[in-house]
Each structure stands twice: as structure tokens, then as C-alpha cells.
Design an enzyme around this catalytic site. Sequence first.
Site, PDB file in Angstrom:
ATOM      1  N   ASP A 384       0.859  -1.221  -0.006  1.00 54.89           N
ATOM      2  CA  ASP A 384      -0.072   0.058  -0.028  1.00 54.89           C
ATOM      3  C   ASP A 384       0.759   1.302  -0.075  1.00 54.89           C
ATOM      4  OD1 ASP A 384      -2.366  -1.464  -0.340  1.00 54.89           O
ATOM      5  OD2 ASP A 384      -2.971  -0.987   1.887  1.00 54.89           O
ATOM      6  N   ASP A 437      -8.747  -3.734   1.983  1.00 55.74           N
ATOM      7  CA  ASP A 437      -8.601  -3.177   3.143  1.00 55.74           C
ATOM      8  C   ASP A 437      -9.882  -3.838   4.212  1.00 55.74           C
ATOM      9  OD1 ASP A 437      -7.297  -1.206   2.238  1.00 55.74           O
ATOM     10  OD2 ASP A 437      -8.604   0.273   1.652  1.00 55.74           O
TER      11      ASP A 437
END
Length: 537
Positions: A384, A437
Site C-alpha cells: 500500500d 482493506d
Amino acid sequence: MKSTAAAVLWLILISVISGVVFAGDIVHHDDKSPTRPGCDNDFVLVKVQTWVNDKEEDEFVGVGARFGPTLDSKEKDANKTRVAFADPPDCCTTPRNKLTGEVILVHRGNCSFTTKANVAEAAGASAILIINNSTELFKMVCEADEPYVDIGIPVVMLPHDAGKSLKGSLGEKLNVFVQLFSPRRPVVDVAEVFLWLMAVGTILCASYWSAWSARESAIEQDKLLKDASDDYLSMEPSYTSGVVEITTTSAFVFVVVASCFLVMLYRLMSYAFIEVLVVLFAIGGVEGLQTCLVAVLSCIKSFEHAAKAFINIPFLGGVSHLALVVSPFCVICAAVWAAYRRHHFAWIGQDILGVALIITVIQIIQVPNLKVGTVLLSCAFLYDIFWVFVSKWMFHESVMIVVARGDKSGEDGIPMLLKIPRMFDPWGGYSIIGFGDIILPGLLVAFSLRYDWLSNKSLREGYFLWTMIAYGLGLLITYVALNLMDGHGQPALLYIVPFTIGTFITLGAKRGDLRDLWTRGEPDRICPHVQLQPSAE
């Protein structure tokens, strides 16, 4: 979704956008441009409401310059002012037309933005609208060699099509008026609250389903072990069936494959490529929705017989009668969403299909122990950070944010996202969160509940409650950071991973369970058939 390859493929596909939570950029910071007193404004979007011959027309969106005064944030406080076209059009020299407080419309080019603003202010204009030479909005900054800037009128840039429309109306000798204001986004939008609840609720449902399946499977296994022969006792017990367990190696491979797939999305982003993703998402949504509906309906006595009766279908194997009945409904839901996905209500269908797919993936794909969970989330953490922040240095833009938005595709983002329209934001847009997520931390949370149930730990003495709270807090901090950064995309796992992994490891070490959690991933049950009890009917 029955095979290992299919399950891993879906995990990679829907977890590529893992780490993006954002809600449309409103304020833009630019650290590269020179700043000095009089030239230090934030770049804010500006609403340009127009009237032609006293009839309200289109509302355009422009961007304010780094210099000049700031605009009113409320429409009621903004003045309705006549527009005049500059002569000469570039406004690099004193206009020939006499101005008495009008908003002057000028073309970009031939001199600096500050020169145009100074000339317009000296001529008596109350504001200046600069028409860009393209459809994009350009950030207007001061020149590097300008020692001091003192401009007293607002300066706004309009995209080419908006400027062309205003210029056309002025060319027909029509009376054109504009109202300039820059609404501020609310600190917290209800959409963010609902998105947080949706993410947390999805993990809760997926975790309880995964733990319930693991416990029921373990109970059946314990019954067999109790009455089995010595040959059967020598076999390696398996407490789950029909699931795919991630290994340390596959966790590393996931990051590499997901990175390659993300770059492919970035390079090949187009309308046709988005159509392919829509088809793939619809297929996954059908499978996920069918799996969830069959599981729920199977708990109802009226559907028990249909759930236990199977029919063999070529290439698919045994399929329950209940699944056959539910499948057409799921296909219709996905088809309706795909057909109307550009409508304002399409987010509802996308979220329903997405939540069902996420729950199904967490049910099928499992983390066997804390070690694998730590490696997987740590790799996703670095993934990320790299693709949201570091990729800007290599590609001059954030690759993950560009892909999540669906830039250059003509579509409103890719479908592998949960999204809710911002309800009280004057600029509209959506609050979104990537599937990754939810799925990646959800795998660890589901593991914590399976461990708690198999070891008969209470909610307070176990790990699930605290890991779930850690996830919720991590996601909450993400939204706090999102608002502090004025809506710029945030890598959610940057905040979620330290909270969840840190909480899990700290509690495990404090309670003396860390060795079992890290290696075996299951409690030491000497007499499993005595310790485990089936849930009450």
C-alpha cells in the site's frame, strides 16, 4: 470458488485496490511551486454559477489560484456579477473595453497569470476568469522571479468547454452573470460513518460464519476420532474442509502478483478494460451472493431438504437444489447492476455484490496461524505504501489512486470497491474503500475468532473482540487522516495493520499463547470431543 486456484485468483483480483480510502480531492497542495506572502493560497475548487438573460444556466467548476483573495464559502454571500470578455482576449495589456466591476473573461497564454490579474485589477475588474486551453484544470502559481505579489481580485481558471460556453453567450450579445464561491466540505460526512459500519459489519459476519464452520467441522471430526479405529487415529486430523489455507510463500507471491496486476490496470486503463473488470466482478458477485443466500436459507427448516438434495451437473459436480433455485436470482441481480451501473443508484447493487463476495472469500480462504497473518498483512502494508506514495516518484502520480478512480477510462472508478455517495458534501462524489482493506485484515480477524471458539475462550478473554476493536480504530484513524489531508487518498492498511497485528501479538505474548498462535494456530485440545460443544439449535 471451489478450487484453490479460483479462490486465490479472486483474492488477488479483488484485493489489488487495497489501501485506498478517499472522497474526491477538493483542496490541492503543491510543495513544488514557489510560495511567498501574497502567493500562498491552497488550490481550491470554485463553483461558477451562470445566468444568461436572467435565466439560470449551467454551473461550472474551476480552480482558484495560489494568489489573490479567497472566495466566499456560502452561495448566499457571493455576489452576482456581470461578465465581460477581454479585449484583447489574453488581457496581457490594458483592455480597450471600459470595466466597472465586471468579471473579466480572458484566454490563457502570452503572459503570466499574475500579469493578467494585475492588468484586470487595474482596469476595474472585480474578478478574472482564465479559460484553459484544455479540459483539465491547471494550477495557477506565481513566477519564480516575482519578489512580491499583491493581487486584490479573485483569480479562477475554467476548463476549455466552460469558457467556450460563456464566450459563445457573450458573442451573441447576451447578458451573462456569474456567481463565484468555494464551498467547504463538512469535516465528517455521514457516508464515511456508513462505510465504516459496512466494513466492520462485513468482517463481523464473515468471521462468525468462518468460526461457526470451523467449530462444526471440528465437532464432527471429534466424534469420528472418539469412535475411530487405531488406523484412523494415526491420520492427521483436519478441522476445516473446503477451504484454502494461505502459506508464508503465497503471502509473498500475492504481493508480487498483485503489483503486476495493478501496473497492468494502470497501463491498460481504458473503457474496454473496465468492461472486462465489470464482467469479472459480476461473475464473482453472482458466486458470492449465491453462496451467502444458500448458507442463510439452509438455516431455515423450510429449505433444509432443498439444501441437502443434490444433482450432478457436468463440469460443476454436485449442486444442491437450493443453489439451482437461487442462482437465477443472483444472475439477474448482477445483470441489472451491470446494465445500470452508471446510474446514481448503482452503488447499492455494487455494495451488495461486493459485500457478498468479500464474505465468501473470507469464508473460503483462511490464515492458518498468526505467523502467516503477520507476513501477509506486513506485505500488504508495504504494498500500500509503495503504490499510494512511492509510486508518485516513478510514475509522477499515485498508481493505486489513479486505478481506483478509473482515470482515463471514462468510468466512475473500477467495480472492486465499496462506495457510498457523500450526502452533505456540496461537491458530491463518493466515499470509497478498497476490497483489500476489508478482506486482508478480515482474514486475521476471522482467524482470531476461530481460535477463540476452538479453545472455548470467552469474548473478553479471547482475541477476537480486541482484534475487531483494533480494526475499527485503525479504519477510524484512516478517516481522521483523510479529513486532515483534505480528502487526499489514504492507504488504509498503513493504519489498520499496526493496530491489528500489534494488538494480537501483544495480547498473545501477555497471555502466554503466542507460541501456539504463531506456529500451530489452534489450541491444544487433548480431549476435543469433551471440550467442544455444538451451538444450541
